[in-house]
Design a protein around this motif. Structure first.
Motif, PDB file in Angstrom:
ATOM      1  N   ILE A   1       0.835  -1.202   0.000  1.00 10.56           N
ATOM      2  CA  ILE A   1       0.000   0.000   0.000  1.00 10.56           C
ATOM      3  C   ILE A   1       0.876   1.260   0.000  1.00 10.56           C
ATOM      4  N   ALA A   2       1.970   1.216   0.766  1.00 10.79           N
ATOM      5  CA  ALA A   2       2.867   2.387   0.828  1.00 10.79           C
ATOM      6  C   ALA A   2       3.434   2.695  -0.555  1.00 10.79           C
ATOM      7  N   ARG A   3       3.775   1.641  -1.302  1.00 10.33           N
ATOM      8  CA  ARG A   3       4.333   1.877  -2.635  1.00 10.33           C
ATOM      9  C   ARG A   3       3.256   2.358  -3.603  1.00 10.33           C
ATOM     10  N   LEU A   4       2.058   1.837  -3.424  1.00  5.44           N
ATOM     11  CA  LEU A   4       0.960   2.318  -4.285  1.00  5.44           C
ATOM     12  C   LEU A   4       0.681   3.801  -4.015  1.00  5.44           C
ATOM     13  N   MET A   5       0.857   4.233  -2.763  1.00  4.66           N
ATOM     14  CA  MET A   5       0.663   5.641  -2.403  1.00  4.66           C
ATOM     15  C   MET A   5       1.540   6.544  -3.265  1.00  4.66           C
ATOM     16  N   VAL A   6       2.791   6.113  -3.479  1.00  2.00           N
ATOM     17  CA  VAL A   6       3.723   6.891  -4.301  1.00  2.00           C
ATOM     18  C   VAL A   6       3.195   6.978  -5.725  1.00  2.00           C
ATOM     19  N   MET A   7       2.664   5.853  -6.221  1.00  2.00           N
ATOM     20  CA  MET A   7       2.110   5.841  -7.579  1.00  2.00           C
ATOM     21  C   MET A   7       0.898   6.759  -7.698  1.00  2.00           C
ATOM     22  N   VAL A   8       0.084   6.807  -6.651  1.00  2.00           N
ATOM     23  CA  VAL A   8      -1.101   7.681  -6.666  1.00  2.00           C
ATOM     24  C   VAL A   8      -0.658   9.115  -6.920  1.00  2.00           C
ATOM     25  N   ARG A   9       0.372   9.543  -6.179  1.00  2.00           N
ATOM     26  CA  ARG A   9       0.862  10.920  -6.333  1.00  2.00           C
ATOM     27  C   ARG A   9       1.428  11.146  -7.741  1.00  2.00           C
ATOM     28  N   GLN A  10       2.115  10.131  -8.266  1.00  2.00           N
ATOM     29  CA  GLN A  10       2.670  10.270  -9.625  1.00  2.00           C
ATOM     30  C   GLN A  10       1.548  10.388 -10.654  1.00  2.00           C
TER      31      GLN A  10
END
Length: 548
Positions: free
Chosen positions: A404-413
């Motif tokens: 989930i933490a890594r997906l969070m970064v993708m959300v921002r991108q």
């Protein structure tokens, strides 16, 4: 195919690709091209096995489908009859939609999903729940009584390009109507609440009462308070003093039903295209409508984050559910007295909750409703329950901690690549530009269409002050200007911004026109308006315009 040793570092190539760092979990690195795809895979591989093992879908919510991860943001409208729900949709999309009925009596008796489609038409509920492209397949569980009262109105409309809107039957007061619905109204709303991006509760300022069924419905929206917004509609039908009382009464009533420390956001206005009956609060209604529109317009940009947030909520509930079911299994006898033990366990479920809370350090807010859980357990066969399987829970913990933490970064991108993705068309375009845009011709915008410089009319007054401040070669120093400007009592940060805007030629001095402009901007700020980030062309002093 990942090469040996690449599992620990991000893969170059797609901007949104990332690889699972924990190579022991998977021999192949996990590559997700989009947030939606990532969520879909994480759900199927990590959360769904836990849900199935402990019968989560029989207790809480049906399994998620591909369409749940790919669908457009949805807005759910809920309110008592004749609060203006259908008219509100008509106001947003500026177009009639198929199946629309408006009137003072309870007219909308169906759930209507207003969605984009190439042609105008109606798709009945039974056809909707077998369409894999729509996120409604699991509504099948609510049976024919509901499906006969569910349909999709589709039409080509620019607003519906970005969002879908769910119109719901007007909520009535009295026991009779609740029983005669033939399906569990609150449960259907709860199903939608889990999947929508925004829930708008509509109230009529003219007849503010919250019926028992409406109270129940709002309570069914528990755990989704972050999605709730409230609209106090038809506010132009009452005087200002009365409106203040109605607003106070509404906040008091909502405070008793919605148990959150934060105050729910209420928008006041008249959401239709008719003339205002009592126009005294026109400015307030315009500002409120703009705020609500901005909130709805932000939904497409925040859709991925909302889906991520809802998956986290679901995972936490699924974990708690697994602990509850496995605890009940553990307490059951192997041979005799199963039925009496089951009764005892259901009655003492509150104690089991507390024990799980202590053992696993789980917040009480993560537990499902005790009463509802006790009702559902009555009909279950406890022999079919599964014991605790730590591996399944570890997988979900790993998903929450790492994936989930890594997906969070993708959300921002993803968000940074589509900053302009907002809802367009319909009422959203009506006030964007031109003289009817919110705040047009007010504050710093005053005089925007005038031939003469707007500061000119007050310049003689400002000139008198200017010549008392010892100008040299027609200009005053910053120190002398400061003596006069601080009399406004505005903070230095604001006065510093005004100085920057007024010193048009950037020479660190103010001439008579620039000084007049500084005083005009002070007046704008003192009247409660915001200062512009850059000086608008109509405020540039006439003698400086040739330099622009």
């Amino acid at each position: 195919m990942g090469q040996p040793g690449t599992a620990a570092s991000p893969v170059s190539g797609s901007m949104f690709s990332w690889v699972s760092k924990d190579a022991r979990r998977k021999k192949e690195p996990e590559l997700f091209q989009t947030v939606a795809e990532g969520l879909r895979q994480l759900y199927a591989q990590k959360l769904l096995p836990l849900e199935e093992h402990y019968r989560f879908h029989e207790f809480h919510s049906p399994a998620l489908e591909d369409a749940d991860f790919d669908n457009k943001p949805m807005v759910l409208l809920v309110g008592q009859y004749s609060t203006g729900k259908t008219t509100f949709i008509r106001h947003l999309i500026e177009q009639d939609f198929p199946g629309m009925r408006i009137g003072p009596e309870p007219t909308t008796d169906s759930f209507i999903a207003v969605m984009h489609g190439p042609t105008e038409g109606v798709v009945p509920g039974n056809a909707l729940v077998v369409d894999p492209r729509r996120p409604f397949r699991k509504l099948n569980a609510f049976g024919n009584a509901f499906l006969n009262r569910f349909m999709c109105a589709q039409l080509p409309n620019p607003v519906l390009d970005s969002i879908s809107i769910i119109d719901t039957p007007g909520i009535l007061s009295g026991e009779k109507q609740r029983i005669s619905r033939g399906y569990d109204f609150a449960a259907v709303l709860e199903w939608f609440a889990e999947r929508v991006d925004r829930i708008i509760l509509l109230f009529d300022a003219h007849k503010l009462d919250i019926s028992d069924e409406f109270s129940e419905v709002i309570k069914a929206l528990k755990n989704h308070e972050d999605k709730i917004r409230v609209v106090l509609n038809k506010a132009d039908q009452i005087e200002t003093q009365q409106l203040m009382r109605v607003y106070g009464a509404l906040m008091w009533s909502l405070g008793k039903i919605i148990n959150t420390p934060e105050v729910v956001r209420v928008y006041i206005g008249s959401f239709w295209s008719h003339p205002l009956l009592i126009p005294d609060n026109r400015k307030l209604f315009e500002a409120e409508e703009q705020d609500l529109f901005k909130d709805i317009q932000s939904l497409p940009r925040n859709a991925a984050l909302r889906k991520l947030n809802d998956l986290i909520k679901r995972a936490r509930l699924a974990k708690v559910h697994a602990y509850i079911i496995s605890s009940l299994k553990k307490e059951m006898p192997n041979v005799f007295g199963k039925e009496s033990k089951k009764k005892e366990l259901v009655n003492n479920l509150g104690e089991i909750y507390q024990k799980i809370e202590r053992e696993h350090q789980i917040s009480p807010g993560d537990f499902p409703s005790l009463r509802k859980m006790q009702e559902l357990l009555q009909t279950q066969d406890f022999n079919k329950f599964q014991a605790l399987k730590p591996k399944l829970l570890d997988t979900v913990d790993d998903m929450l901690a790492n994936d989930i933490a890594r997906l969070m970064v993708m959300v921002r991108q993803e968000e940074s690549l589509m900053p302009s993705q907002v809802v367009k068309g319909g009422a959203f375009d009506g006030t964007m530009n031109g003289p009817f845009g919110h705040g047009y011709g007010e504050g710093a915008g005053e005089g925007i269409d005038d031939v003469e410089w707007v500061v000119g009319k007050d310049k003689p007054t400002y000139d008198e002050i200017f010549y008392t401040l010892s100008p040299v070669n027609g200009k005053i120093t910053g120190a002398n200007a400061k003596k006069e400007m601080v009399k406004s009592k505005l903070p230095n940060t604001v006065l510093g911004k005004i100085w920057k805007l007024a010193d048009v030629d950037r020479d660190g001095l103010l001439d008579d026109e620039e000084f007049a402009l500084a005083n005009h901007l002070i007046k704008v700020k003192l009247e409660g308006h915001e200062l512009p980030a850059d000086l608008p062309p109509h405020l540039v002093p006439p003698s400086k315009r040739r330099h622009e």
